[in-house]
Design an enzyme around this catalytic site. Structure first.
Site, mmCIF file in Angstrom:
data_model
loop_
_atom_site.group_PDB
_atom_site.id
_atom_site.type_symbol
_atom_site.label_atom_id
_atom_site.label_comp_id
_atom_site.label_asym_id
_atom_site.label_seq_id
_atom_site.Cartn_x
_atom_site.Cartn_y
_atom_site.Cartn_z
ATOM 1 N N LYS A 15 -2.282 6.719 4.680
ATOM 2 C CA LYS A 15 -1.321 7.688 4.373
ATOM 3 C C LYS A 15 -1.544 8.171 3.054
ATOM 4 O O LYS A 15 -1.243 9.608 2.778
ATOM 5 C CB LYS A 15 0.171 6.924 4.550
ATOM 6 C CG LYS A 15 0.232 6.036 5.685
ATOM 7 C CD LYS A 15 1.675 5.337 5.517
ATOM 8 C CE LYS A 15 1.632 4.427 4.408
ATOM 9 N NZ LYS A 15 1.127 3.045 4.766
ATOM 10 N N ARG A 90 10.627 1.834 4.265
ATOM 11 C CA ARG A 90 9.612 0.728 4.767
ATOM 12 C C ARG A 90 10.502 -0.429 5.432
ATOM 13 O O ARG A 90 9.833 -1.598 5.731
ATOM 14 C CB ARG A 90 9.093 0.010 3.546
ATOM 15 C CG ARG A 90 7.650 -0.144 3.598
ATOM 16 C CD ARG A 90 7.004 -0.771 2.245
ATOM 17 N NE ARG A 90 5.777 -0.902 2.157
ATOM 18 C CZ ARG A 90 4.833 -0.078 1.398
ATOM 19 N NH1 ARG A 90 5.306 1.149 1.237
ATOM 20 N NH2 ARG A 90 3.669 -0.388 1.396
ATOM 21 N N ARG A 124 -11.282 -1.128 -1.040
ATOM 22 C CA ARG A 124 -10.546 0.185 -1.843
ATOM 23 C C ARG A 124 -10.927 -0.091 -3.238
ATOM 24 O O ARG A 124 -10.642 -1.161 -3.815
ATOM 25 C CB ARG A 124 -9.146 0.227 -1.215
ATOM 26 C CG ARG A 124 -8.120 1.329 -1.741
ATOM 27 C CD ARG A 124 -7.124 1.462 -1.072
ATOM 28 N NE ARG A 124 -5.996 0.393 -1.304
ATOM 29 C CZ ARG A 124 -4.911 0.673 -0.881
ATOM 30 N NH1 ARG A 124 -4.607 1.835 -0.119
ATOM 31 N NH2 ARG A 124 -3.812 -0.276 -1.134
ATOM 32 N N ARG A 157 -6.920 -3.127 -6.664
ATOM 33 C CA ARG A 157 -5.443 -3.287 -7.179
ATOM 34 C C ARG A 157 -5.220 -4.718 -6.821
ATOM 35 O O ARG A 157 -5.790 -5.451 -5.847
ATOM 36 C CB ARG A 157 -4.637 -2.495 -6.021
ATOM 37 C CG ARG A 157 -4.264 -1.172 -6.362
ATOM 38 C CD ARG A 157 -3.723 -0.329 -5.457
ATOM 39 N NE ARG A 157 -2.686 -0.936 -4.536
ATOM 40 C CZ ARG A 157 -2.011 -0.292 -3.558
ATOM 41 N NH1 ARG A 157 -2.297 0.955 -3.290
ATOM 42 N NH2 ARG A 157 -1.296 -0.945 -2.621
ATOM 43 N N ARG A 168 0.713 -8.455 3.365
ATOM 44 C CA ARG A 168 1.166 -7.319 3.498
ATOM 45 C C ARG A 168 1.329 -6.777 4.896
ATOM 46 O O ARG A 168 2.071 -6.107 5.168
ATOM 47 C CB ARG A 168 0.507 -6.085 2.721
ATOM 48 C CG ARG A 168 0.591 -6.155 1.179
ATOM 49 C CD ARG A 168 -0.378 -5.670 0.351
ATOM 50 N NE ARG A 168 -0.827 -4.196 0.474
ATOM 51 C CZ ARG A 168 -1.832 -3.872 0.255
ATOM 52 N NH1 ARG A 168 -2.730 -4.499 0.026
ATOM 53 N NH2 ARG A 168 -1.993 -2.227 0.586
HETATM 54 P P1 ADP Z 1 0.278 0.014 0.645
HETATM 55 O O1 ADP Z 1 -1.048 0.394 0.207
HETATM 56 O O2 ADP Z 1 0.688 -1.253 1.324
HETATM 57 O O3 ADP Z 1 0.690 1.103 1.733
HETATM 58 P P2 ADP Z 1 1.816 1.100 -1.400
HETATM 59 O O4 ADP Z 1 1.070 1.638 -2.349
HETATM 60 O O5 ADP Z 1 2.775 1.877 -0.575
HETATM 61 O O6 ADP Z 1 1.064 0.265 -0.598
HETATM 62 O O7 ADP Z 1 2.859 0.123 -2.139
HETATM 63 C C1 ADP Z 1 2.396 -0.961 -2.805
HETATM 64 C C2 ADP Z 1 3.733 -1.936 -3.060
HETATM 65 O O8 ADP Z 1 4.700 -1.500 -3.588
HETATM 66 C C3 ADP Z 1 4.201 -2.680 -1.764
HETATM 67 O O9 ADP Z 1 3.485 -3.705 -1.401
HETATM 68 C C4 ADP Z 1 5.545 -3.164 -2.164
HETATM 69 O O10 ADP Z 1 5.593 -4.405 -3.110
HETATM 70 C C5 ADP Z 1 5.970 -1.880 -3.196
HETATM 71 N N1 ADP Z 1 6.570 -0.628 -2.429
HETATM 72 C C6 ADP Z 1 6.189 0.245 -2.273
HETATM 73 N N2 ADP Z 1 6.957 1.022 -1.504
HETATM 74 C C7 ADP Z 1 8.241 0.146 -1.148
HETATM 75 C C8 ADP Z 1 9.434 0.251 -0.247
HETATM 76 N N3 ADP Z 1 9.679 1.240 0.184
HETATM 77 N N4 ADP Z 1 10.332 -0.783 -0.321
HETATM 78 C C9 ADP Z 1 9.879 -1.946 -1.127
HETATM 79 N N5 ADP Z 1 8.739 -2.151 -1.651
HETATM 80 C C10 ADP Z 1 7.861 -0.973 -1.561
#
Ligand code: ADP
Ligand code: ZN
Length: 214
Positions: A15, A90, A124, A157, A168
């Site tokens: 994404k 989410r 990654r 990360r 996750r």
């Molecule tokens: P991913 O690579 O898992 O898609 P993101 O970069 O979108 O990760 O998000 C990293 C972290 O930030 C998530 O694991 C969560 O802890 C937090 N986070 C991001 N967006 C949300 C959301 N909409 N609601 C709650 N926590 C979020």
């Protein structure tokens, strides 16, 4: 064309990478809640300190906090006509809150098998400066460990460890996957095969967008 878009899909579905590309192409902001949290953590803001341990374990930040953050971001001028929401909503409560904030044109569901997701996440690399994503094998930087765009160092990360990745994915299945049906029932869901090279994913996405009446 200015669209209001949601990008749905499991962690590692691609994404973020596609959102960066599409945002440039359409000249609309890419709003990634994950990026916003990470930049707050890096800058040691009160919000950053509050969410640091939550995000590094792979758990979700509480809905109230996340919703308030997005509400604030959507009120900024650059988001008045269109945007890509990446990583939000989410959870079902976040989706319900968003219904009251915006009228979304389409929710794109990035579909990719779980084993591919694990391979992508465990290789990654992320730029410590601008946040751009790379992959050790699939999408390496031109110079090892250096960002092509801003020259800062690439890091793994905290939530890309095997343990956090597994967690996750569990959180995704439980909290986020139900949103697929949520948007399907609203007739704004489009599935996108994200298990192909970036150019093809992007092309398919543009075709899907062309079918939206704007
Ligand atoms: P991913 O690579 O898992 O898609 P993101 O970069 O979108 O990760 O998000 C990293 C972290 O930030 C998530 O694991 C969560 O802890 C937090 N986070 C991001 N967006 C949300 C959301 N909409 N609601 C709650 N926590 C979020
Ligand atoms: Zn960079």
């Amino acid at each position: 064309m200015a669209y209001k878009l949601i990008f749905l899909g499991s962690p590692g579905a691609g994404k973020g990478t596609i959102a960066q590309k599409l945002a440039e192409h359409l000249q609309i902001p890419h709003i990634s809640t994950g990026d916003i949290f990470r930049s707050n953590i890096k800058n040691r803001t009160p919000l950053g300190l509050q969410v640091e341990s939550i995000t590094s374990s792979g758990a979700l930040v509480p809905d109230e906090l996340t919703i308030a953050l997005v509400q604030d971001r959507l009120q900024q001028h650059d988001a008045s006509t269109g945007y890509i929401l990446d990583g939000f909503p989410r959870t079902i409560p976040q989706a319900v809150a968003l219904d009251n904030l915006a009228s979304i044109d389409i929710a794109i569901n990035f579909v990719v098998p779980q084993e591919v997701v694990i391979a992508r996440l465990s290789g990654r690399l992320t730029c410590s400066g601008c946040g751009r994503g790379y992959h050790k094998i699939d999408f390496p930087p031109k110079t090892p460990n250096v960002c092509d765009i801003c020259g800062n160092a690439l890091i793994t990360r905290k939530d890309d460890t095997m343990e956090a990745i597994q967690y996750r994915l569990t959180v995704y299945e439980k909290e986020t996957a139900p949103l697929i049906q949520y948007y399907q029932e609203k007739h704004i869901l489009a599935n996108l095969n994200s298990n192909q090279n970036l150019e093809n994913v992007f092309m398919e996405l543009l075709q899907t967008l062309q079918q939206v009446n704007k």
